[in-house]
Design a protein around this motif. Structure first.
Motif, mmCIF file in Angstrom:
data_model
loop_
_atom_site.group_PDB
_atom_site.id
_atom_site.type_symbol
_atom_site.label_atom_id
_atom_site.label_comp_id
_atom_site.label_asym_id
_atom_site.label_seq_id
_atom_site.Cartn_x
_atom_site.Cartn_y
_atom_site.Cartn_z
ATOM 1 N N SER A 24 -12.105 -8.043 9.181
ATOM 2 C CA SER A 24 -11.924 -9.048 8.712
ATOM 3 C C SER A 24 -12.740 -10.573 9.423
ATOM 4 N N LEU A 64 0.986 -1.100 -0.006
ATOM 5 C CA LEU A 64 -0.239 -0.003 -0.048
ATOM 6 C C LEU A 64 1.113 1.204 0.200
ATOM 7 N N ARG A 85 -10.187 -7.159 5.076
ATOM 8 C CA ARG A 85 -9.609 -6.204 6.574
ATOM 9 C C ARG A 85 -10.547 -4.972 5.615
ATOM 10 N N GLU A 86 -10.419 -4.343 4.492
ATOM 11 C CA GLU A 86 -10.237 -3.218 3.796
ATOM 12 C C GLU A 86 -11.987 -3.107 3.694
ATOM 13 N N THR A 87 -12.908 -4.875 2.470
ATOM 14 C CA THR A 87 -14.298 -4.762 2.651
ATOM 15 C C THR A 87 -14.824 -4.125 4.203
ATOM 16 N N HIS A 136 -8.488 -0.417 -8.158
ATOM 17 C CA HIS A 136 -8.643 -1.518 -6.711
ATOM 18 C C HIS A 136 -7.465 -1.973 -7.074
ATOM 19 N N VAL A 179 -7.027 2.916 0.842
ATOM 20 C CA VAL A 179 -7.843 2.467 1.602
ATOM 21 C C VAL A 179 -7.344 1.804 3.072
ATOM 22 N N TYR A 180 -8.145 2.034 3.749
ATOM 23 C CA TYR A 180 -8.188 1.421 5.321
ATOM 24 C C TYR A 180 -8.094 0.131 6.208
ATOM 25 N N LEU A 181 -6.727 -0.630 5.746
ATOM 26 C CA LEU A 181 -7.204 -1.936 6.478
ATOM 27 C C LEU A 181 -7.763 -1.872 7.883
ATOM 28 N N TRP A 235 -2.648 -0.041 -3.648
ATOM 29 C CA TRP A 235 -2.239 -1.306 -3.895
ATOM 30 C C TRP A 235 -1.634 -1.202 -4.849
ATOM 31 N N THR A 268 -13.623 -2.990 7.005
ATOM 32 C CA THR A 268 -13.829 -1.260 7.330
ATOM 33 C C THR A 268 -14.808 -0.591 6.415
ATOM 34 N N GLN A 269 -14.684 -0.694 5.059
ATOM 35 C CA GLN A 269 -15.413 -0.369 4.592
ATOM 36 C C GLN A 269 -17.315 -0.132 4.821
#
Lengths: 488, 453
Positions: free
Chosen positions: A350, A55, A331-333, B43, A95-97, A60, A335-336
């Motif tokens: 996650s 990152l 992990r990313e999704t 992405h 992106v935030y993990l 990414w 947080t989303q």
């Protein structure tokens, strides 16, 4: 190989990565294929390589190589950084993990009998004997059998401090007979034409008993030639656990993948009807329907210690008492989703569903083991309780739309159910429906005695394409008012 | 990346290690990068350097296969030993025809483009950026993938055959979406400059806009105009079904029908590596020269394709359609000698797509099909759904967008009901490279279910 992981992480941090992880993997695969009594392919494939994911500025980059040297690791890591910088050119959201995942662990698939230690001659003899028994049935024109065993040894390390070593085993097999006469072609396979595959050793093949099932497979293929065409009507359907496994895969597994929900698979696999506002409120199925993503199910192809971004294996409820309650996430999704629901992304975790098909692929959200929890019925009681309907067994074809709503499946075998008893055999059976209506019409599920885990070794997704191995636990179940017989 | 001479030395080194009666070595190398975008941003953005050596060792008619991507001397020793050991442990394959002899391959067109081979992440980002900018301007969400790759294949046998071929390939797919509409465009070529990325982006985005607010339509039999991307599906299924093994065993649509006038005379389906724009690959993965093949010739069922084993078994000539016995880039796939057509073209006719629409009183216009699967092989009954732009045609004009439909249709029957064939060909990315297809107008197509989008 562990040294190479450290080289990648150091290089990534030196070049400005905010986060980096690296997976190095060696894989061995052995395959034996028999066709029409002839050994057509006996081979072994070995490959090794590594992939670096970084990152940079919240974007990414991923690069991979088959060359295992420090120099190549440095080159590939720099390439991943350059790619991430190019990604940042058209990045709208960083992106935030979420919270760090820091684990040091070792995991190994529990195996009773190492499948690679079984002599090749024994594997060939097993398939040739099954082949001979299928061909003993007059009318069989084509026979086929296969055995596969896999071993993967993976190291994962991240800039957050994770260091995870995992060794996976898989073993699978199948036999198939084709009966052909007067322009009609009928196939029967066991356990299905793509094989059943488990995260187990040779003990799984012993339990499969390919030889013991071969005469039945041949006889059923020939019987299908003279069977009646499946009628076109709306009726009660009972699905065997293998076809139900694929139904779960397509109509529950895929639509609960959070990357599809967020549109990042839109151009290829599609999106999902299970949009976030439906979470915890949408009625997915009847009250007896409980579905779980369980990466800890013994023997499942979706069973592991940690996913490919280092998140521990979990058991995540997807549907509880018929209500949609959870997603497969990364992990990313995660947080989303938290952000979208007004929750604190810094606390989001996650569900551990990030999996890559090899060292040369970026992890994406994949199914683990998507299981339908068992009900209370004995199969024979269920049939006895059904006045009129159809029993379908073993998948033959499958298709579902890109939102995962409208599906059409075909099966190899079908039996009429009349007056609570199995009646005549039908050929070319198909059934079609819409996902929530179909699961809403589920009024009986068989008990734990009839429940089993089913391996799907050919699930395609992603660009570049990735083939995942997923598991699906199910017992036979009954569905009311289903349209069957959609074929000219 | 290794060059031709290094690869030749490598393959000869493997053969020299073998004590088998015959040995075949295949080298597959790939450098591929792919930039993926969704929600109007990049992405996923990836690159891969990969290669593999697959060796087949024959002891008489017993064949063992092994592959590795470790090119060290010790690993190569083990590779040959493993394949030899596997050969030793199995019964004979009476159908084994031996490995390929030395052959002169025609010096045809090259398909290696330096610009494609050296395309950078910035180059791909700028290209997809044009799509994203236009989508944002139109308030549409764009997704897709743009890849560039260079690959090289080489084969050597203990009979003295050596052949090497480098190749580049660029592929683009775009799906554009609004709340209720979607559009699609795709392309593939061996020269990246042949792909007008911005033009395809505009086509996909504009179609997403005009396909908004689709209306319900009842399933049933309708005349259809299939865009080139939808026709790709018919071409891929029918072309793949011309597999000589299936034809011989009786499970193909072609079995027992060769020479029959089964289809509309407007249909000619070929697999021709020399066709303009196609990837000019001179040999297959067994070292057989690739032959042009007429699968359907003016409606008459033509020829099947054969690899070496099935050619020998059936008394036909090998047509150059053999696939790698071990595919290291597709772990889990069956090991053995398969075959596949990589240069399919459905020949163009002379009817512009506008004229097809104009000739239909009431019917459907389909952009492409999605998730298609074979339900029955003999009549090639296939089920799937329409996607990314389905429209109702009324009185010779596109009237309005409609919700997607499921179809369950025999492709054999579909190609009997051809009313017109499009005047131009489009490249549609597929499993191995791309197919080239015209639009088709069919008198009838069977839709068996509907969706709510």
């Amino acid at each position: 190989m562990k040294d190479l992981l450290a080289v990648a992480l150091n290089q990534a941090q030196l070049l400005g990565a905010d986060y980096a992880d690296v997976r190095a993997l060696t894989a061995r695969e052995q395959s034996v294929n028999v066709r029409n009594g002839i050994v057509e392919g006996v081979g072994e494939m070995e490959n090794a390589g590594f992939g670096v994911r970084v990152l940079v500025s919240g974007a990414w980059g991923f690069a991979s190589s088959a060359i295992l040297s420090s120099q190549e690791v440095e080159r590939v890591t720099a390439e991943a950084i350059a790619i991430a910088k190019a990604s940042a050119m058209y990045q709208r959201q960083r992106v935030y993990l979420g919270p760090p995942e820091v684990h040091q662990a070792i995991y190994r698939t529990p195996v009773e009998i190492d499948p690679f230690k079984i002599p090749i001659e024994d594997k060939i003899a097993l398939l040739l004997e099954a082949d001979r028994l299928m061909r003993a049935e007059a009318g069989i024109k084509v026979t086929q059998g296969s055995l596969v065993c896999l071993r993967k040894h993976q190291y994962f390390a991240s800039s957050e401090g994770s260091a995870i070593e995992q060794e996976f085993f898989e073993t699978g097999g199948a036999i198939m007979a084709l009966a052909i006469a007067n322009g009609e072609i009928q196939r029967r396979s066991y356990p299905n034409v793509f094989r059943d595959q488990h995260a187990e050793g040779w003990e799984f093949i012993q339990r499969l008993d390919l030889v013991g099932n071969a005469p039945r497979v041949g006889a059923e293929a020939v019987a299908l030639l003279s069977a009646e065409q499946c009628p076109s009507t709306v009726t009660t359907l009972i699905l065997d656990r293998t076809q139900l496994g694929l139904q779960i895969h397509e109509s529950c597994g895929h639509p609960t993948e959070l990357d599809r929900v967020f549109g990042t698979e839109a151009a290829y696999a599609g999106t999902s009807f299970l949009t976030p506002e439906k979470l915890k409120v949408f009625r997915y199925g009847s009250e007896i329907v409980n579905l779980t993503a369980d990466a800890t199910t013994p023997g499942g192809l979706g069973t592991f210690g940690y996913d490919d971004e280092g998140v521990p294996a979990q058991r995540v409820p997807l549907v509880r008492d018929g209500r949609f309650v959870g997603y497969l996430s990364s992990r990313e999704t995660a947080t989303q989703l938290a952000q979208l629901r007004g929750e604190d992304p810094a606390l989001s975790r996650s569900g551990g569903a990030m999996r890559a098909s090899g060292w040369n692929r970026i992890p994406i959200i994949r199914m683990t083991n998507i299981n339908l929890e068992p009900g209370t019925w004995e199969l024979e009681d269920l049939i006895a309780d059904t006045d009129e309907g159809i029993y379908l067994e073993t998948n033959k074809s499958w298709s579902i739309d890109n939102l995962r709503l409208n599906f059409l499946f075909g099966t190899e075998l079908a039996y009429e159910i009349k007056g609570g008893k199995r009646g005549k055999l039908y050929k070319n059976a198909t059934y079609t429906g819409m996902t929530p209506e179909f699961w809403g019409a589920c009024d009986a599920i068989c008990n734990a005695k009839a429940w089993g885990i089913w391996g799907v070794p050919n699930c395609g997704k992603g660009q570049p394409s990735q083939t995942a191995h997923t598991g699906h636990g199910a017992a036979p179940a009954r569905f009311r008012n289903v349209r069957i017989g959609v074929m000219k | 990346m290794l060059n031709e001479h290094e690869i030749k030395a490598l393959l000869q080194g493997v053969i020299s290690r073998s004590s088998g009666d015959e040995t075949e070595v295949l080298f597959l190398g790939l450098d591929e990068a792919l930039t993926r975008f969704a929600n109007n941003e990049i992405h996923q953005n990836v690159a891969e350097t990969n290669f593999s050596l697959a060796v087949s060792v024959a002891l008489g008619k017993r064949i063992g296969m092994a592959s590795t991507n470790d090119l060290s001397a010790a690993a190569l020793d083990q590779l040959v030993e493993r394949a030899t050991q596997l050969a030793r442990l199995q019964p004979e394959n009476p159908d084994f025809p031996g490995f390929a002899p030395p052959t002169e391959f025609p010096k045809g067109r090259q398909a290696f483009d330096e610009a494609t081979a050296s395309a950078t992440p910035e180059f791909r980002a700028h290209a997809v950026g044009e799509v994203i900018r236009y989508a944002l301007d139109q308030d549409v969400v764009a997704s897709g993938a743009f890849s560039t790759s260079r690959s090289q294949w080489a084969i050597a046998t203990s009979h003295g055959l050596f052949a090497w071929h480098p190749l580049t390939l660029a592929k683009l797919t775009i799906v554009a979406m609004t709340e209720t509409g979607s559009g699609y465009a795709a392309d593939a070529a061996w020269e990246v400059a042949q792909i007008p990325v911005a033009k395809w982006g505009k086509i996909a985005v504009d179609k997403a806009i005009v396909s908004q607010n689709p209306r319900d339509i009842a399933p049933g039999d309708y005349p259809v105009v299939l865009e080139e991307a939808a026709v790709h599906d018919l071409v891929a299924f029918m072309g793949g079904g011309a597999n000589g093994m299936s034809v011989t065993e009786g499970s193909s649509w072609m079995s027992g029908r060769q020479g029959q006038a089964l289809f509309s005379p407007a249909i000619t389906l070929v697999d021709d590596p020399d066709a303009p724009e196609h990837l000019p690959i001179p040999f297959d993965f067994e070292g057989t020269p690739r032959q042009p093949l007429s699968i359907i010739r003016e409606g008459v069922v033509g020829d099947a394709f054969y690899n070496r084993q099935w050619a020998a078994k059936t008394g036909n000539a090998a047509t150059g359609h053999g696939m790698p016995p071990i595919n290291p880039f597709a772990p889990g796939s069956a090991m053995g000698r398969m075959m596949f057509p990589m240069h399919l073209t459905l020949q163009a006719g002379n009817t512009p797509i506008e004229q097809m629409i104009a000739s239909i009183e009431r019917g459907l216009y389909v952009t492409r099909f999605n998730y298609t699967r074979q339900v029955h092989p003999r009549e090639m009954v296939v089920t799937g759904l329409t996607r990314d732009g389905t429209f109702w045609i009324e009185n010779g004009e596109i009237a309005y967008p409609v919700k997607n439909l499921r179809f369950t249709q025999s492709y054999v029957e579909a190609l009997q009901n051809v009313a017109a064939v499009g005047a131009s060909l489009h490249r549609e990315p597929g499993y191995a490279g791309f197919t080239r297809n015209p639009a088709l107008q069919l008198a009838q197509f069977r839709f068996t279910g509907k969706t709510e989008f």
